[in-house]
Design a protein around this motif. Structure first.
Motif, PDB file in Angstrom:
ATOM      1  N   VAL A  21       0.854  -1.178   0.000  1.00 39.62           N
ATOM      2  CA  VAL A  21       0.000   0.000   0.000  1.00 39.62           C
ATOM      3  C   VAL A  21       0.890   1.227   0.000  1.00 39.62           C
ATOM      4  N   THR A  24      -0.147   8.941  -1.840  1.00 40.05           N
ATOM      5  CA  THR A  24       0.346  10.269  -2.171  1.00 40.05           C
ATOM      6  C   THR A  24      -0.550  11.290  -1.472  1.00 40.05           C
ATOM      7  N   CYS A  72      -1.533   7.472   4.607  1.00 42.94           N
ATOM      8  CA  CYS A  72      -2.277   7.184   5.844  1.00 42.94           C
ATOM      9  C   CYS A  72      -3.310   8.266   6.138  1.00 42.94           C
ATOM     10  N   ASP A  73      -3.183   9.428   5.517  1.00 39.49           N
ATOM     11  CA  ASP A  73      -4.158  10.513   5.666  1.00 39.49           C
ATOM     12  C   ASP A  73      -4.136  11.142   7.055  1.00 39.49           C
ATOM     13  N   GLY A  76      -4.206  14.785   6.567  1.00 36.83           N
ATOM     14  CA  GLY A  76      -5.554  15.263   6.283  1.00 36.83           C
ATOM     15  C   GLY A  76      -6.379  15.425   7.540  1.00 36.83           C
ATOM     16  N   TYR A  85      -4.726  16.247   2.013  1.00 30.68           N
ATOM     17  CA  TYR A  85      -5.234  14.925   2.376  1.00 30.68           C
ATOM     18  C   TYR A  85      -4.388  13.875   1.675  1.00 30.68           C
ATOM     19  N   VAL A  87      -4.047   9.917   0.065  1.00 28.54           N
ATOM     20  CA  VAL A  87      -4.834   8.831  -0.534  1.00 28.54           C
ATOM     21  C   VAL A  87      -3.937   7.622  -0.720  1.00 28.54           C
ATOM     22  N   MET A  88      -4.530   6.455  -0.510  1.00 30.69           N
ATOM     23  CA  MET A  88      -3.792   5.218  -0.757  1.00 30.69           C
ATOM     24  C   MET A  88      -3.921   4.849  -2.217  1.00 30.69           C
ATOM     25  N   GLN A  89      -2.899   4.190  -2.724  1.00 33.33           N
ATOM     26  CA  GLN A  89      -2.955   3.728  -4.107  1.00 33.33           C
ATOM     27  C   GLN A  89      -2.718   2.236  -4.131  1.00 33.33           C
ATOM     28  N   LYS A  90      -3.447   1.563  -5.016  1.00 28.34           N
ATOM     29  CA  LYS A  90      -3.278   0.115  -5.132  1.00 28.34           C
ATOM     30  C   LYS A  90      -2.045  -0.168  -5.971  1.00 28.34           C
TER      31      LYS A  90
END
Lengths: 95, 303
Positions: A21, A24, A72-73, A76, A85, A87-90
């Motif tokens: 995981v 950005t 992990c945010d 945010g 904020y 965001v996780m990326q796959k």
């Protein structure tokens, strides 16, 4: 991206796909007031102040490099100005 | 949450096409940037509240936010919900009226220490005594921020304010103790540093039936910290980080805050007690029996 399926000879006996995981951040620059909470409390310490200023004269946060952020945010959650904020990326990674 | 669940929950995104800020739909974006000072903690608490509300999966059409006057009173103007910006100290009476007129609503009172505990102190203790089903989020920044940093009933002893330039010598309120002794069923305290715990706690309070009280110790860099030479917002956050002690279920009598002293945080009270509306229905049914027509909502449903 399409990849050609590996031939049988190249496939090792034990193949495990571990999904890493990674993430950005996104910054709405003109909302930032430069309090520095996101930079101080970032768990992997991947943020720093930019060299530029936003329209209100504050330095906003930036990623030092693209690899460290885990999305992990927490930035945010800390941001009092709703400016940043995570965001996780796959991502799939073969081992 | 396990790693698999996190991956499943992760939004699809590339560098250019990121999903919007998760709390964006909750805010009135056209009013941003807000008026709170750089380093102020109120925005952080709104962020936690928004995420708690989104995680609780409540119908946002049935959530109402009531605020009083002050810096924290501005929250009602920035959230994209049904919201009331009421007169000074009277947030709880407005909220009580809303809850009794429409018991389906989740009513959240979001206000500061000066508004809720000082001028609205009487409303606070009586709503807690009656156990009206409202959620109270009280931002305690130790001072009256909007009016110029005067002495508040929560200012710690020896702290300097604009009306006590030689240091405060009044005993401040211990808010969790006040709430518990007045009859609150849920009492917790967190600081703006404890964002994850705070989000969880607000979620618990939203699910709880009865008078729930959450005190959030926050920083006021412009007035409280500048006068007391503590530093900026980040210095106060570092102080919260170093001096906070998590003690769930601690006796509220012992959780008072001294000037730059240790801050006991955690969930102190979580009990069950019949609410005002339950008791009213019970008593009226007992007395009037078949003549009792039910609460206002039931009457509205029947037409």
């Amino acid at each position: 991206m399409l990849e050609e399926p590996a031939s049988e000879a190249q496939v090792p006996h034990v193949q495990t796909v571990v999904k890493k995981v990674r993430g950005t951040i996104h910054v709405t620059q003109n909302r930032c007031k430069g309090c520095g909470f996101c930079i101080a409390f970032c768990p992997p310490k991947v943020l720093h102040f930019s060299d530029e200023f936003n329209s209100h004269g504050y330095r906003f946060p930036q990623l030092k490099n693209q690899n460290g952020c885990t999305g992990c945010d927490l930035c945010g959650l800390y941001c009092p100005d709703f400016a940043i904020y995570g965001v996780m990326q796959k991502q799939g990674k073969k081992q | 949450m396990t790693e698999e669940q996190m991956i499943a929950a992760a939004p699809e995104g590339c560098g250019e096409c990121l999903p919007p800020n998760p709390v964006e739909g909750f805010l009135r974006s056209e009013r941003m940037p807000h008026i709170w000072c750089p380093g102020c903690g109120i925005g952080t608490t709104v962020n936690c509240f928004a995420r708690a509300l989104l995680q609780a999966k409540l119908d946002l059409n049935k959530v109402a936010v009531v605020s009083g006057i002050g810096c924290t009173g501005r929250v009602a103007g920035y959230v994209n919900l049904d919201s009331f910006h009421t007169t000074h100290g009277r947030a709880i009476p407005f909220a009580t009226g809303m809850k009794l007129a429409n018991p389906e609503l989740t009513v959240v009172v979001y206000s500061g220490d000066g508004d809720l505990i000082s001028i609205g102190g009487n409303h606070f203790i009586h709503a807690a005594r009656r156990n009206v089903d409202v959620k109270i989020i009280c931002i305690n920044n130790f001072t009256y921020g909007m009016t110029g940093g005067q002495l508040a009933p929560t200012t710690p002893v020896t702290a300097i304010s604009s009306t006590t330039p030689y240091g405060c010598y009044e005993q401040p309120f211990n808010l969790p103790n006040l709430a518990e002794s007045a009859g609150a069923v849920y009492v917790a305290r967190w600081t703006t540093y404890h964002v994850r715990q705070l989000t969880h706690s607000i979620g618990e309070a939203l699910r709880k039936k009865g008078f729930s009280f959450i005190e959030i110790v926050s920083q006021c860099p412009t007035l409280y910290e500048r006068r007391n030479k503590i530093g900026d917002g980040l210095d106060m956050m570092e102080y919260f980080k170093e001096s906070s002690v998590v003690k769930h279920g601690a006796p509220t009598r012992e959780v008072g805050i001294g000037f730059q002293g240790p801050i006991v945080v955690g969930k102190f009270v979580d009990i069950e007690r019949p609410t005002f509306l339950d008791l009213m229905d019970k008593q009226m049914t007992r007395t009037l029996d078949a003549h009792y027509t039910g609460s206002v909502v039931e009457q509205n449903v029947r037409g």
